[in-house]
Design a protein around this motif. Sequence first.
Motif, PDB file in Angstrom:
ATOM      1  N   LEU A  69       0.779  -1.158   0.030  1.00  0.00           N
ATOM      2  CA  LEU A  69       0.057   0.014  -0.085  1.00  0.00           C
ATOM      3  C   LEU A  69       0.833   1.266  -0.197  1.00  0.00           C
ATOM      4  O   LEU A  69       1.603   1.271   0.965  1.00  0.00           O
ATOM      5  N   LEU A  70       0.684   1.938  -1.202  1.00  0.00           N
ATOM      6  CA  LEU A  70       1.505   3.279  -1.279  1.00  0.00           C
ATOM      7  C   LEU A  70       0.729   4.457  -0.902  1.00  0.00           C
ATOM      8  O   LEU A  70      -0.118   4.597  -1.373  1.00  0.00           O
ATOM      9  N   PRO A  87      -9.197  -2.846   6.149  1.00  0.00           N
ATOM     10  CA  PRO A  87      -9.676  -4.410   6.027  1.00  0.00           C
ATOM     11  C   PRO A  87      -9.123  -5.111   4.845  1.00  0.00           C
ATOM     12  O   PRO A  87      -9.379  -6.381   4.801  1.00  0.00           O
ATOM     13  N   LYS A  88      -8.566  -4.308   3.769  1.00  0.00           N
ATOM     14  CA  LYS A  88      -8.297  -5.180   2.691  1.00  0.00           C
ATOM     15  C   LYS A  88      -6.669  -5.562   2.649  1.00  0.00           C
ATOM     16  O   LYS A  88      -6.189  -6.129   1.726  1.00  0.00           O
ATOM     17  N   LEU A  89      -6.088  -5.182   3.598  1.00  0.00           N
ATOM     18  CA  LEU A  89      -4.582  -5.360   3.730  1.00  0.00           C
ATOM     19  C   LEU A  89      -4.288  -6.873   4.080  1.00  0.00           C
ATOM     20  O   LEU A  89      -4.927  -7.516   5.241  1.00  0.00           O
ATOM     21  N   ASN A  91      -2.223  -9.928   5.706  1.00  0.00           N
ATOM     22  CA  ASN A  91      -1.581 -10.058   7.122  1.00  0.00           C
ATOM     23  C   ASN A  91       0.012  -9.577   7.086  1.00  0.00           C
ATOM     24  O   ASN A  91       0.412  -9.002   8.030  1.00  0.00           O
ATOM     25  N   ASN A  92       0.567  -9.729   5.975  1.00  0.00           N
ATOM     26  CA  ASN A  92       2.102  -9.379   5.829  1.00  0.00           C
ATOM     27  C   ASN A  92       2.126  -8.412   4.853  1.00  0.00           C
ATOM     28  O   ASN A  92       3.304  -8.156   4.279  1.00  0.00           O
ATOM     29  N   ALA A  93       1.215  -7.371   4.673  1.00  0.00           N
ATOM     30  CA  ALA A  93       1.297  -6.297   3.876  1.00  0.00           C
ATOM     31  C   ALA A  93       2.396  -5.307   4.419  1.00  0.00           C
ATOM     32  O   ALA A  93       2.764  -5.028   5.393  1.00  0.00           O
ATOM     33  N   ASN A  94       2.935  -4.493   3.278  1.00  0.00           N
ATOM     34  CA  ASN A  94       3.808  -3.351   3.315  1.00  0.00           C
ATOM     35  C   ASN A  94       3.121  -2.197   3.138  1.00  0.00           C
ATOM     36  O   ASN A  94       2.355  -2.130   2.070  1.00  0.00           O
ATOM     37  N   LEU A 112      -1.120  -1.366  13.065  1.00  0.00           N
ATOM     38  CA  LEU A 112      -0.533  -2.394  12.213  1.00  0.00           C
ATOM     39  C   LEU A 112      -0.727  -3.827  13.016  1.00  0.00           C
ATOM     40  O   LEU A 112      -0.784  -3.850  13.948  1.00  0.00           O
ATOM     41  N   GLY A 113      -1.000  -4.790  11.902  1.00  0.00           N
ATOM     42  CA  GLY A 113      -1.084  -6.194  12.462  1.00  0.00           C
ATOM     43  C   GLY A 113       0.393  -6.610  12.800  1.00  0.00           C
ATOM     44  O   GLY A 113       1.385  -5.908  12.275  1.00  0.00           O
ATOM     45  N   PRO A 114       0.504  -7.823  13.309  1.00  0.00           N
ATOM     46  CA  PRO A 114       1.850  -8.166  13.872  1.00  0.00           C
ATOM     47  C   PRO A 114       2.690  -8.584  12.884  1.00  0.00           C
ATOM     48  O   PRO A 114       4.028  -8.376  12.999  1.00  0.00           O
ATOM     49  N   LYS A 115       2.486  -8.893  11.427  1.00  0.00           N
ATOM     50  CA  LYS A 115       3.376  -9.167  10.393  1.00  0.00           C
ATOM     51  C   LYS A 115       3.358  -8.124   9.350  1.00  0.00           C
ATOM     52  O   LYS A 115       4.107  -8.292   8.516  1.00  0.00           O
ATOM     53  N   GLN A 116       2.533  -7.019   9.733  1.00  0.00           N
ATOM     54  CA  GLN A 116       2.499  -5.879   8.480  1.00  0.00           C
ATOM     55  C   GLN A 116       3.828  -4.988   8.791  1.00  0.00           C
ATOM     56  O   GLN A 116       4.354  -4.791   9.945  1.00  0.00           O
TER      57      GLN A 116
END
Length: 305
Positions: A69-70, A87-89, A91-94, A112-116
């Motif tokens: 996501l930029l 909601p569309k991210l 789990n491991n999004a940047n 942030l989620g734990p792996k984002q």
Amino acid sequence: MAKEPTPCTIVGQGAVGSFLTFYLSQPSCKLNVVTRQGLTEVIHFIDTQKVSVDLHPQPYNFDVEISNLLLPTKAYDIHSAFKHLQPKLANNANIILFNNGMGCIEEITPLLGPKQRLLAASVTHGVLKQASNVIHTGQGAIYYGDVTPNKKSDPLSADTLADCDTMLKHLPNCQKVKNIEYRLWQKLAINACINPITALNQQQNRSVLDKHYYELINDILNEFCQITHAIHLDFDFNTLLSTVLEVAKATGENFSSMNRDVYNKRRTEIDYINGYIVKKGQELAIKTPVNQQLVAQVKNVENRV
Ligand SMILES: NC(=O)C1=CN([C@@H]2O[C@H](COP(=O)(O)OP(=O)(O)OC[C@H]3O[C@@H](n4cnc5c(N)ncnc54)[C@H](OP(=O)(O)O)[C@@H]3O)[C@@H](O)[C@H]2O)C=CC1
Ligand SMILES: CC(C)(CO)C(=O)C(=O)O
């Protein structure tokens, strides 16, 4: 087997958003452009060699999971744009921030989620949007780095981060750096001097070189250096002063973004520039009367429109 193109979601069709869309329009990237109205416009992009290309980005597909996501929006829009797409991210999004000013990292980190992963970029290219025309007016650089606190190593996150790094290599003069925090603060110092002076006086960037502003610039940077010293970031006052004056000279013909925001009666990013220095001063019990005064003056002009 051929590698799948890297999915990349770009928020907005502003100046920097269109710049990213232009340089990332590559077979190895699958772009998705999100606009507030849902429809994308055709952008007439002109690069530094005066070559022009029409960009026809696909409107955003809400069924697609977001891996990269930029966020090239104004600082005050980052939080709401992030919340809208959260909601569309994956789990491991940047998530990559391209805004001027500081404070957005603090706004996004708790979400942030734990792996984002959260990355932040400092952009010194010049890009101008006039109606549907976007002009890359000045060749600069992009420095970016990972600002995720308490990163946990995870093989899947490492893979998507490596894909993201490969994708960002398509941007002109784009470098991943370890000292991104230093770069962001340095850009903050530049913007804290040039932007309010040129906005309040409605002058070009070169006006900052006028002796008349020396005392004010000294005071802004003095407060800045007390804060960075307190958080153990070492900025040498004289080097910082020279950097500010060099940027004012190199971009002398330009009008700063805050100058244009005031001119066009738009909201400015003052809260994230001098306002961030004031906020940090309050947290650290360091007085910042000069930056505080500039925030008040710019807000006064904003409220008059
Ligand atoms: N332009 C430049 O040369 C440089 C700019 N910067 C920094 O980069 C950032 C972006 O600047 P710039 O591109 O000039 O700004 P613009 O105002 O041109 O673009 C911002 C865009 O973000 C869009 N936007 C905001 N929120 C959303 C949302 N929720 N969903 C979809 N779109 C959204 C806006 O859309 P809408 O039209 O609907 O409001 C607008 O098109 C700023 O922080 C700026 O200071 C840094 C270096 C250079
Ligand atoms: C470096 C500078 C001052 C160039 O105009 C800028 O980043 C801005 O206008 O916001």
